[in-house]
Design a protein around this motif. Sequence first.
Motif, PDB file in Angstrom:
ATOM      1  N   ALA A 248     117.517 -47.588  34.660  1.00 56.95           N
ATOM      2  CA  ALA A 248     118.878 -47.809  34.154  1.00 56.95           C
ATOM      3  C   ALA A 248     119.552 -46.475  33.839  1.00 56.95           C
ATOM      4  O   ALA A 248     120.746 -46.286  34.113  1.00 56.95           O
ATOM      5  CB  ALA A 248     118.850 -48.696  32.916  1.00 56.95           C
ATOM      6  N   LYS A 249     118.787 -45.557  33.276  1.00 55.05           N
ATOM      7  CA  LYS A 249     119.321 -44.227  32.978  1.00 55.05           C
ATOM      8  C   LYS A 249     119.749 -43.526  34.272  1.00 55.05           C
ATOM      9  O   LYS A 249     120.817 -42.897  34.335  1.00 55.05           O
ATOM     10  CB  LYS A 249     118.275 -43.401  32.240  1.00 55.05           C
ATOM     11  N   ALA A 250     118.945 -43.666  35.299  1.00 52.62           N
ATOM     12  CA  ALA A 250     119.284 -43.049  36.580  1.00 52.62           C
ATOM     13  C   ALA A 250     120.540 -43.677  37.181  1.00 52.62           C
ATOM     14  O   ALA A 250     121.392 -42.980  37.752  1.00 52.62           O
ATOM     15  CB  ALA A 250     118.107 -43.193  37.555  1.00 52.62           C
ATOM     16  N   GLU A 251     120.678 -45.005  37.054  1.00 49.19           N
ATOM     17  CA  GLU A 251     121.882 -45.693  37.541  1.00 49.19           C
ATOM     18  C   GLU A 251     123.128 -45.191  36.843  1.00 49.19           C
ATOM     19  O   GLU A 251     124.161 -44.938  37.473  1.00 49.19           O
ATOM     20  CB  GLU A 251     121.738 -47.199  37.323  1.00 49.19           C
ATOM     21  N   LEU A 252     123.009 -45.053  35.533  1.00 54.64           N
ATOM     22  CA  LEU A 252     124.162 -44.590  34.750  1.00 54.64           C
ATOM     23  C   LEU A 252     124.583 -43.186  35.176  1.00 54.64           C
ATOM     24  O   LEU A 252     125.760 -42.914  35.382  1.00 54.64           O
ATOM     25  CB  LEU A 252     123.825 -44.613  33.259  1.00 54.64           C
TER      26      LEU A 252
END
Length: 313
Positions: A248-252
Amino acid sequence: MAEESLLGSLRHHMLDESEPLAGLLRKCLMLGAETGSDSLRQWARKELNGYGIDDVLPSYRKLPTPPLSADTMSGNTWAKNMTYSALQLPPKAREFLVDEFPLHQPVEELEQIATQKSLSFTNAGLTYAQHLWNQELGPFQQVMNLRFTVSGSTFAGVLGQVRTQLVDLIADLTATTPLEKLPRKEAVDAAVSTHIGVQYNTTIQSTSGPTAIGTNAIANAEGLSADDAIRLLDAVRDSVGEVEEVSAKAELLEVLNALQDELQAAAPSTTEVVGKVGKLREIASRVGGAGLSAAVSGAVEGLTTMVMSGAFG
């Protein structure tokens, strides 16, 4: 004898508070046409259709800056609908508050707004002011949904002023012109200039439409620049650290970088910005977290306001 009865009809009905204001303004359209007064005709038309974003507004359509309200978080304590004055904001944040609220809406739309108990508005400058305010708060404090609050009675007061201007204008004309005759064009133009305060000689521009209610209310050309929007994205980036899920952090970070690249392009695309803003909102909604949600909300509001005001191609 239609010409003779028009002025008399206006004089007869203008003091009747139950007489619809829109109907009186339509009679003014006819009176302007009959007398050749473009000033009266355009004032009535703008009041009926709404003022364009570049139109000069009469003074009664400019509201002073209303009180602010916000939701706040301090540690584990949440508070909703807290009221603030502009002076309670940090000096840097106050610089982004508007000095007045212009009302571009048609009178019939203002009449609908006036029936509501209260309304909440925001704009791009207020979104950035919220970001600056949060920068000065402690690590476990957050201001969210900073907005202006206006009572419906304020809009009723504006409508009352429109009716008063009309009464003054017709009173001037009937004082010097028999009811069975039409006033001279020069007399009508002078009355409009005296009581409305604006001489209308330009063609009507497209109305700004129903932009006075909702998240992007009262958006104007003095909103965020691309650099300001990037600072809002930086605030989101600072909140990514609270996200524990690596994917999720990478997506953001991916969507934040893509948005920043688009904003820094020579001609940012509205379609690309809207799509990436939607993706950012979707990820933040899925991930959760108070700090991240507040930062994303501010960035989304600011970028949406820029889109609505035509900032991108």
